[in-house]
Design a protein around this motif. Sequence first.
Motif, PDB file in Angstrom:
ATOM      1  N   LEU A  41       4.488  26.467 -12.606  1.00  0.00           N
ATOM      2  CA  LEU A  41       5.795  27.007 -12.941  1.00  0.00           C
ATOM      3  C   LEU A  41       5.652  28.463 -13.373  1.00  0.00           C
ATOM      4  CD1 LEU A  41       7.537  24.089 -14.894  1.00  0.00           C
ATOM      5  CD2 LEU A  41       7.294  24.436 -12.428  1.00  0.00           C
ATOM      6  N   ALA A  42       6.645  29.269 -13.030  1.00  0.00           N
ATOM      7  CA  ALA A  42       6.575  30.702 -13.323  1.00  0.00           C
ATOM      8  C   ALA A  42       6.672  30.985 -14.816  1.00  0.00           C
ATOM      9  CB  ALA A  42       7.689  31.438 -12.574  1.00  0.00           C
ATOM     10  N   HIS A  43       7.208  30.041 -15.580  1.00  0.00           N
ATOM     11  CA  HIS A  43       7.385  30.258 -17.020  1.00  0.00           C
ATOM     12  C   HIS A  43       7.398  28.902 -17.701  1.00  0.00           C
ATOM     13  CE1 HIS A  43       9.521  31.391 -20.797  1.00  0.00           C
ATOM     14  NE2 HIS A  43       8.901  32.541 -20.609  1.00  0.00           N
ATOM     15  N   ASN A  44       7.027  28.890 -18.966  1.00  0.00           N
ATOM     16  CA  ASN A  44       7.052  27.643 -19.729  1.00  0.00           C
ATOM     17  C   ASN A  44       8.488  27.153 -19.875  1.00  0.00           C
ATOM     18  OD1 ASN A  44       7.284  26.600 -22.960  1.00  0.00           O
ATOM     19  ND2 ASN A  44       5.789  25.608 -21.662  1.00  0.00           N
ATOM     20  N   ARG A  45       8.752  25.943 -19.370  1.00  0.00           N
ATOM     21  CA  ARG A  45      10.107  25.391 -19.387  1.00  0.00           C
ATOM     22  C   ARG A  45      10.213  24.100 -20.188  1.00  0.00           C
ATOM     23  NH1 ARG A  45      13.844  28.258 -19.175  1.00  0.00           N
ATOM     24  NH2 ARG A  45      15.210  26.670 -18.309  1.00  0.00           N
ATOM     25  N   GLY A  46       9.115  23.675 -20.804  1.00  0.00           N
ATOM     26  CA  GLY A  46       9.154  22.462 -21.609  1.00  0.00           C
ATOM     27  C   GLY A  46       8.726  21.241 -20.814  1.00  0.00           C
ATOM     28  N   HIS A  47       8.290  20.224 -21.548  1.00  0.00           N
ATOM     29  CA  HIS A  47       7.722  19.023 -20.941  1.00  0.00           C
ATOM     30  C   HIS A  47       8.669  18.344 -19.954  1.00  0.00           C
ATOM     31  CE1 HIS A  47       6.822  14.662 -20.823  1.00  0.00           C
ATOM     32  NE2 HIS A  47       5.557  15.060 -20.833  1.00  0.00           N
ATOM     33  N   GLN A  48       9.938  18.179 -20.342  1.00  0.00           N
ATOM     34  CA  GLN A  48      10.873  17.444 -19.497  1.00  0.00           C
ATOM     35  C   GLN A  48      11.138  18.153 -18.168  1.00  0.00           C
ATOM     36  OE1 GLN A  48      12.692  14.134 -20.838  1.00  0.00           O
ATOM     37  NE2 GLN A  48      10.534  14.480 -21.241  1.00  0.00           N
ATOM     38  N   ASN A  49      11.298  19.479 -18.210  1.00  0.00           N
ATOM     39  CA  ASN A  49      11.511  20.239 -16.986  1.00  0.00           C
ATOM     40  C   ASN A  49      10.269  20.245 -16.111  1.00  0.00           C
ATOM     41  OD1 ASN A  49      14.284  21.361 -17.057  1.00  0.00           O
ATOM     42  ND2 ASN A  49      13.596  22.307 -18.937  1.00  0.00           N
ATOM     43  N   ALA A  50       9.098  20.352 -16.732  1.00  0.00           N
ATOM     44  CA  ALA A  50       7.847  20.318 -15.965  1.00  0.00           C
ATOM     45  C   ALA A  50       7.673  18.965 -15.291  1.00  0.00           C
ATOM     46  CB  ALA A  50       6.660  20.609 -16.884  1.00  0.00           C
ATOM     47  N   LEU A  51       8.009  17.903 -16.007  1.00  0.00           N
ATOM     48  CA  LEU A  51       7.921  16.562 -15.431  1.00  0.00           C
ATOM     49  C   LEU A  51       8.891  16.416 -14.264  1.00  0.00           C
ATOM     50  CD1 LEU A  51       6.952  13.678 -15.357  1.00  0.00           C
ATOM     51  CD2 LEU A  51       8.454  13.137 -17.275  1.00  0.00           C
ATOM     52  N   LEU A  52      10.106  16.904 -14.433  1.00  0.00           N
ATOM     53  CA  LEU A  52      11.089  16.833 -13.352  1.00  0.00           C
ATOM     54  C   LEU A  52      10.613  17.622 -12.131  1.00  0.00           C
ATOM     55  CD1 LEU A  52      13.970  15.874 -12.503  1.00  0.00           C
ATOM     56  CD2 LEU A  52      14.769  18.123 -13.214  1.00  0.00           C
ATOM     57  N   ALA A  53      10.032  18.798 -12.356  1.00  0.00           N
ATOM     58  CA  ALA A  53       9.519  19.605 -11.252  1.00  0.00           C
ATOM     59  C   ALA A  53       8.469  18.824 -10.464  1.00  0.00           C
ATOM     60  CB  ALA A  53       8.923  20.904 -11.784  1.00  0.00           C
ATOM     61  N   GLY A  54       7.595  18.125 -11.178  1.00  0.00           N
ATOM     62  CA  GLY A  54       6.577  17.323 -10.513  1.00  0.00           C
ATOM     63  C   GLY A  54       7.163  16.156  -9.734  1.00  0.00           C
ATOM     64  N   LEU A  55       8.139  15.482 -10.325  1.00  0.00           N
ATOM     65  CA  LEU A  55       8.765  14.339  -9.651  1.00  0.00           C
ATOM     66  C   LEU A  55       9.515  14.773  -8.395  1.00  0.00           C
ATOM     67  CD1 LEU A  55      10.133  12.374 -12.753  1.00  0.00           C
ATOM     68  CD2 LEU A  55       8.140  11.803 -11.362  1.00  0.00           C
ATOM     69  N   MET A  56      10.216  15.895  -8.474  1.00  0.00           N
ATOM     70  CA  MET A  56      10.956  16.382  -7.319  1.00  0.00           C
ATOM     71  C   MET A  56      10.010  16.893  -6.223  1.00  0.00           C
ATOM     72  SD  MET A  56      14.085  15.672  -7.911  1.00  0.00           S
ATOM     73  CE  MET A  56      13.399  14.199  -8.722  1.00  0.00           C
ATOM     74  N   THR A  57       8.880  17.468  -6.620  1.00  0.00           N
ATOM     75  CA  THR A  57       7.873  17.885  -5.638  1.00  0.00           C
ATOM     76  C   THR A  57       7.288  16.658  -4.942  1.00  0.00           C
ATOM     77  OG1 THR A  57       7.311  19.849  -6.943  1.00  0.00           O
ATOM     78  CG2 THR A  57       5.694  19.118  -5.323  1.00  0.00           C
ATOM     79  N   ALA A  58       7.002  15.610  -5.716  1.00  0.00           N
ATOM     80  CA  ALA A  58       6.490  14.369  -5.135  1.00  0.00           C
ATOM     81  C   ALA A  58       7.484  13.784  -4.143  1.00  0.00           C
ATOM     82  CB  ALA A  58       6.195  13.366  -6.252  1.00  0.00           C
ATOM     83  N   LEU A  59       8.763  13.822  -4.501  1.00  0.00           N
ATOM     84  CA  LEU A  59       9.801  13.307  -3.607  1.00  0.00           C
ATOM     85  C   LEU A  59       9.843  14.105  -2.308  1.00  0.00           C
ATOM     86  CD1 LEU A  59      12.298  11.465  -3.117  1.00  0.00           C
ATOM     87  CD2 LEU A  59      13.669  13.215  -4.284  1.00  0.00           C
ATOM     88  N   SER A  60       9.782  15.428  -2.421  1.00  0.00           N
ATOM     89  CA  SER A  60       9.864  16.285  -1.232  1.00  0.00           C
ATOM     90  C   SER A  60       8.639  16.141  -0.334  1.00  0.00           C
ATOM     91  CB  SER A  60      10.043  17.748  -1.646  1.00  0.00           C
ATOM     92  OG  SER A  60       8.878  18.236  -2.289  1.00  0.00           O
ATOM     93  N   GLN A  61       7.508  15.725  -0.911  1.00  0.00           N
ATOM     94  CA  GLN A  61       6.281  15.589  -0.134  1.00  0.00           C
ATOM     95  C   GLN A  61       6.085  14.181   0.412  1.00  0.00           C
ATOM     96  OE1 GLN A  61       2.943  17.153  -2.337  1.00  0.00           O
ATOM     97  NE2 GLN A  61       3.772  19.234  -2.377  1.00  0.00           N
ATOM     98  N   GLY A  62       7.101  13.335   0.270  1.00  0.00           N
ATOM     99  CA  GLY A  62       7.096  12.045   0.963  1.00  0.00           C
ATOM    100  C   GLY A  62       6.427  10.891   0.256  1.00  0.00           C
ATOM    101  N   GLN A  85       0.817  -1.215   0.000  1.00  0.00           N
ATOM    102  CA  GLN A  85       0.000   0.000   0.000  1.00  0.00           C
ATOM    103  C   GLN A  85       0.849   1.264   0.000  1.00  0.00           C
ATOM    104  OE1 GLN A  85      -3.198  -1.463   3.102  1.00  0.00           O
ATOM    105  NE2 GLN A  85      -3.980   0.324   2.012  1.00  0.00           N
ATOM    106  N   PRO A  86       1.652   1.441  -1.032  1.00  0.00           N
ATOM    107  CA  PRO A  86       2.526   2.627  -1.101  1.00  0.00           C
ATOM    108  C   PRO A  86       1.731   3.901  -1.379  1.00  0.00           C
ATOM    109  CG  PRO A  86       2.613   1.419  -3.162  1.00  0.00           C
ATOM    110  CD  PRO A  86       1.784   0.581  -2.232  1.00  0.00           C
ATOM    111  N   THR A  87       2.294   5.017  -0.963  1.00  0.00           N
ATOM    112  CA  THR A  87       1.741   6.318  -1.313  1.00  0.00           C
ATOM    113  C   THR A  87       2.248   6.690  -2.700  1.00  0.00           C
ATOM    114  OG1 THR A  87       1.636   7.057   0.985  1.00  0.00           O
ATOM    115  CG2 THR A  87       1.672   8.767  -0.712  1.00  0.00           C
ATOM    116  N   ILE A  88       1.337   6.753  -3.659  1.00  0.00           N
ATOM    117  CA  ILE A  88       1.700   7.005  -5.047  1.00  0.00           C
ATOM    118  C   ILE A  88       1.266   8.416  -5.450  1.00  0.00           C
ATOM    119  CG2 ILE A  88       1.448   6.264  -7.444  1.00  0.00           C
ATOM    120  CD1 ILE A  88       2.826   4.165  -5.811  1.00  0.00           C
ATOM    121  N   PHE A  89       2.174   9.149  -6.057  1.00  0.00           N
ATOM    122  CA  PHE A  89       1.841  10.446  -6.658  1.00  0.00           C
ATOM    123  C   PHE A  89       1.762  10.237  -8.171  1.00  0.00           C
ATOM    124  CE2 PHE A  89       2.774  14.132  -3.645  1.00  0.00           C
ATOM    125  CZ  PHE A  89       2.550  13.372  -2.507  1.00  0.00           C
ATOM    126  N   PHE A  90       0.658  10.692  -8.764  1.00  0.00           N
ATOM    127  CA  PHE A  90       0.476  10.604 -10.212  1.00  0.00           C
ATOM    128  C   PHE A  90       0.832  11.974 -10.785  1.00  0.00           C
ATOM    129  CE2 PHE A  90      -2.157   7.496  -8.149  1.00  0.00           C
ATOM    130  CZ  PHE A  90      -1.991   6.356  -8.906  1.00  0.00           C
TER     131      PHE A  90
END
Length: 326
Positions: A86-107, A13-18
């Motif tokens: 995001l404050a500015h359009n940074r492209g799909h890969q950067n947006a995806l990374l931002a989401g993954l790093m936010t998920a990591l920081s939120q446990g 029963q892991p906590t999953i971020f989509f």
Amino acid sequence: MAAQRTSVEQRQQPTIFFVIPCYNEIEQLPITAPVLQKKISALKSSHLIAEDSRVLFVDDGSKDGTWQYIRQLNKTDASLFHGVKLAHNRGHQNALLAGLMTALSQGCDAAISLDADLQDDINVFDEFVKQYVSGAEIVYGVRSSRNKDTWFKRNTAEAFYALNAWMGAETIRDHADYRLMGRAALQALSEYGEVNLFLRGIVPELGFSTAVVTYERGEREAGESKYPLKKMISFAVEGITSFSVKPLHFVTGMGMLSILVGIGMFIYVIVSWANNNVVSGWGSIMCSLWLIGGLLMLSMGIIGEYVGKIYLEAKHRPRYVIETEI
């Protein structure tokens, strides 16, 4: 064996971020959100994922009402729908990374990344989680076929993967960015600091135990594709130049070949002059000039791609800036 059982038990029963990057998806999100809500509710009811699992939309500087709709979703169900702008359009890969790093920081225990258009089959979420519980740290979603693609799309995709393999860039064939990454993999990814992001090449480089889940890709229901031909070509160049120096070796080889051809032509001219067989060679000279000129321009362009990447990396600018979170 005991240690392995403990590890598997800890993954129950892991906590999953989509994590879903969004750019001008106001037409698609009203379709996507209810489908995800229903699917994630079913996963929670079957005790495959934890109750605090959630959807994390990343607005990549959209110019339409995407962020307003994400805020509306959050007000409707704050426990499920979260957002990062995001404050500015940074492209799909950067947006995806931002989401993954936010998920990591939120446990989170693991994060599943997918596109907002839901062309990737969400019914395989169950198999993703089961593979993770069984011990896989990275689970790749791989298309079972490309029958729905146009002839052009199918063949350019085949060429893309073949070229990457020849250039030495490790990628997963017929895999885009639909994958599950466990916390350990996300932590390892956070240590990669390059500005020129190509996650399809970085993730396989991380190592860890992996699994593959196949699925049939569907059709986009609303909005337009965010990867037209121009962006696809740019993405292919990004991938090759981020993970391979073979194009530079190619330039060197072509330079050596040009020198050999030049020496051969010089010998031919000397022999012709000695035999009084000098023929006006305007056509051959012009062809040679165009050939050499084209090779020089191509070589400078390839080298310029690498110099440009060095320039961007040397500035150490942030890959993205988060304006707000909900």
